[in-house]
Design an enzyme around this catalytic site. Structure first.
Site, PDB file in Angstrom:
ATOM      1  CD  GLU A 362     -28.234 -15.408  -1.316  1.00 64.14           C
ATOM      2  OE1 GLU A 362     -27.778 -14.436  -1.702  1.00 64.14           O
ATOM      3  OE2 GLU A 362     -29.607 -15.265  -1.703  1.00 64.14           O
ATOM      4  CD  GLU A 472     -32.740 -15.683   0.970  1.00 63.61           C
ATOM      5  OE1 GLU A 472     -33.156 -14.612   0.117  1.00 63.61           O
ATOM      6  OE2 GLU A 472     -32.229 -15.580   1.747  1.00 63.61           O
TER       7      GLU A 472
HETATM    8  O1  AHR Z   1     -34.341 -12.019   0.226  1.00 59.31           O
HETATM    9  C1  AHR Z   1     -33.725 -10.681  -0.163  1.00 59.31           C
HETATM   10  C2  AHR Z   1     -31.831 -11.170  -0.294  1.00 59.31           C
HETATM   11  O2  AHR Z   1     -32.084 -11.749  -1.221  1.00 59.31           O
HETATM   12  C3  AHR Z   1     -31.907 -12.071   1.012  1.00 59.31           C
HETATM   13  O3  AHR Z   1     -30.838 -10.585   2.087  1.00 59.31           O
HETATM   14  C4  AHR Z   1     -30.267 -12.946   0.295  1.00 59.31           C
HETATM   15  O4  AHR Z   1     -30.536 -13.394   0.846  1.00 59.31           O
HETATM   16  C5  AHR Z   1     -30.669 -12.985  -0.993  1.00 59.31           C
HETATM   17  O5  AHR Z   1     -29.495 -12.481  -2.163  1.00 59.31           O
END
Ligand code: AHR
Length: 654
Positions: A362, A472
């Site tokens: 990110e 994610e």
């Molecule tokens: O999964 C929790 C957080 O969400 C992770 O650390 C990040 O990559 C995302 O913003």
């Protein structure tokens, strides 16, 4: 189990099977929705990697979740002080709900008087300070204690304590005290001026989820506590057995680690070498402490235990190209390379052969440590990729993406420096159950559509097939019941996750990998207490589809109100699986028409159902939401799909 309880259990299973069978199949119903399934309309094979998972050094995912360590702050990141206030004055109910408010100061409390405790900052055992406990008069107990340990009666525990001090303080007592004042006492009868490790082992004589551990002396003089560790003896190389068992059931083919936001401030070298000497640090991205008990070796042990593939994220935030290159060499270099040699010294001669690497996390977000403008990041990414491939030309690289300018630019300017592009999807809660359950599907489709557009428009992609790693994806809403980010998942989320999987199947040409974020406690599909664990609602479809859904998608052209339907074949084309998610409150009838394909009438079915979309499971309690398996007959019958349910059926092709 007694013969009587075995009999009752068998009877219950037969009864449940009968009920499930009779709920889901009824004689032919003319009003049923017809679902045409033509097994010749096939999509690209579904990659197993879409059932991936993600574990991060965050909240109670690893420490307090999968890792078996029972002692909080065992290496004394926080100074032990007289004014004991581990939770600070934070009254924010969003963070401090549930049994696990996060610590803001040492969980250790002083036994004795204010003068008995000090912190040695000159010659600490590890980190920046070590507690020194001293008594000049020998007039009572002096030491430290912490509460909240979970012990189970007759279970065996083992660990060690590292001490240095004067013989005059002997014995050093380690005492475990239940809420009902039951006691387990271990004594250490030796000590020297050098730090020495003494084993601890005992069988618990009681059940207590808030046991107090005391380390104290009644002698005269000084002692230092370097560190202490305690785990259930059934831990598997330090991992908690009951949680590992659930992870085995989940059967995920790949685990992303160590973050997330965490990775952008993580120095991987903190996590190698003697575990007791690794320094505790503030978690760079989250609220807790990074104990550095879990590093590359422990993570790779877990991968081997689970028979799954590693997927390591490297630090492209605050990390440098050199540090990342060293990390690749540490994992994959031969024992003759300088980092490979270090790995061998740390106990692993054979290279780990890690294939999947997330180049950053990110980096588009201003919350990310080391965040920088896109034009700068493209250069940093490309330099990182070159350095990684220089160390291991077979490494598969997943670059940071985010639909819009970021993905477009990365695909435009770094397409030669990646194998897959990462995207992330998180959705929140919507009042309407149907809308709530459709959110992940809509986002997954939106991301796929955007990538299809890039493929048409970007010249850099004309000769490439850079697919998506949705590394994610999940729901993220509500109070934090299971520590930091420890949300509770409901049946309506399970419906949404199942439909999300359906959307991966429909877009199997473009989704290569997906990592459900995350596995344990923290927005996770497994939840734990300090002694119990169980699947949250969302874990059930993940486990069910991974273990029973086919791998060759069969397209179903029509869309149905409130029903999301997908079908698939197994790789040998011998079996067909049809999955139906009903997001309406009422039952729906469907009749399956396989055209000229002949299906054997006797099949299997798996049902996840609860009439309450808000229902949830609690670790250790009888689950409210579960997978019910039964035989099913498909002759001349209509399927009745219960309201709010996920039904997977499997039949053999004749
Ligand atoms: O999964 C929790 C957080 O969400 C992770 O650390 C990040 O990559 C995302 O913003």
């Amino acid at each position: 189990m007694t013969p009587r309880s075995t009999f009752i259990r068998s009877l219950t299973i037969i009864l449940i099977s009968f009920l499930v069978l009779s709920t889901c199949t009824t004689p032919q119903d003319e009003t049923a929705l017809k679902v045409n399934i033509d097994i010749l309309k096939r999509g690209a094979p579904i990659e197993k990697y879409i059932y991936g998972q993600f574990i991060e050094h965050l909240g109670k995912c690893i420490y307090g979740g999968i890792w078996a360590e029972m002692i909080e702050d065992r290496k004394f990141y926080y100074p032990v002080t007289w004014d004991f206030d581990p939770f600070g004055s934070d009254n924010d109910p969003h963070w401090n709900t549930g049994p696990y408010p996060y610590l803001k100061a040492s969980p250790w409390q002083v036994i004795g008087t204010e003068e008995t405790i000090s912190m040695d900052t000159i010659n600490p055992f590890t980190g920046v300070h070590t507690p020194v406990i001293s008594s000049s008069d020998g007039s009572g107990k002096f030491g430290i204690r912490q509460g909240g340990l979970g012990l189970l009666k007759d279970k065996s525990y083992q660990g060690r304590i590292i001490l240095a001090g004067d013989e005059s303080i002997l014995p050093v007592n380690i005492q475990l005290l239940s809420r009902a004042n039951e006691l387990i006492k271990i004594t250490v009868n030796e000590i020297s001026s050098d730090y020495t490790s003494y084993p601890i082992s005992f069988n618990s004589t009681f059940d207590c989820d808030s046991t107090v551990l005391e380390i104290f002396s009644e002698g005269q003089g000084k002692f230092r506590i370097g560190t202490i560790s305690l785990m259930p003896s059934d831990n598997i190389k330090g991992w908690r057995k009951d949680v590992v068992d659930l992870m085995q059931e989940l059967n995920a083919p790949v685990y992303r680690w160590p973050g997330g936001n965490f990775v952008s401030g993580y120095n991987w070298k903190d996590g190698i070498g003697d575990r007791d000497r690794r320094p505790p640090r503030k978690n760079p991205a989250w609220k807790g402490v990074e104990h550095n008990d879990v590093g590359i070796h422990e993570y790779m042990d877990l991968m081997e235990i689970l028979d799954t593939e590693p997927f390591i994220a490297v630090n492209t935030g605050l990390g440098t190209v050199e540090e990342v290159a060293e990390e690749i060499e540490y994992c994959n270099g031969g024992p003759e390379t300088s980092m490979g040699k270090l790995r061998a010294q740390n106990g692993r001669e054979e290279p780990y052969k890690v294939k999947w690497w997330a180049v950053g996390n990110e980096m588009y977000g201003d919350w990310q440590l080391g965040h920088m403008p896109l034009s700068e990041y493209v250069k940093k990414h490309n330099a990182m990729a070159e350095a990684i491939w220089d160390k291991d030309p077979d490494a598969k690289l997943i670059a940071v993406g985010a639909v819009g300018e970021w993905s477009e630019t990365m695909l435009g300017e770094s397409s030669e420096h990646m194998d897959l592009l990462s995207e992330h999807i998180y959705v929140q809660e919507l009042d309407n159950v149907q809308k709530h359950a459709l959110q992940l599907k809509e986002s997954i489709r939106r991301v796929a559509d955007a990538h299809r557009k890039y493929r048409k428009e970007l010249i850099s992609l004309s000769d490439k097939n850079i697919r998506i790693a949705l590394d994610e994806w999940n729901y993220w809403y509500g109070d934090y019941i299971y520590g930091e980010l420890g949300v509770r998942y409901h049946h309506k989320d399970a419906l949404g996750v199942a439909i999300g999987l359906h959307e991966f199947f429909r877009n199997s040409d473009i989704y290569f990998m997906a990592n459900y974020a995350q596995t344990v406690n923290v927005i996770g599909c497994i939840k734990t207490t300090n002694t119990k664990s169980g699947f949250a609602a969302t874990g059930l479809p993940l486990k069910l589809y991974r273990n029973h859904f086919g791998t060759i998608p069969v397209f179903i052209d029509e869309e149905y109100d409130d029903l999301d339907i997908v079908a698939s074949l197994d790789p040998n084309m011998n079996k067909i699986t049809v999955s139906i998610v009903n997001i309406a409150q009422d039952n729906k009838s469907i009749s399956l028409d396989f055209g000229t394909t002949s299906i054997r009438p006797d099949g299997r079915q798996w049902l996840i159902h609860n009439s309450d979309p808000e229902a949830y499971n609690m670790p250790g309690d009888e689950p409210n939401i579960r997978i019910e398996e039964a035989n099913i007959s498909l002759t001349e019958r209509t399927l009745s799909i219960p309201g709010y349910s996920i039904l997977v059926i499997e039949a053999e092709i004749e």
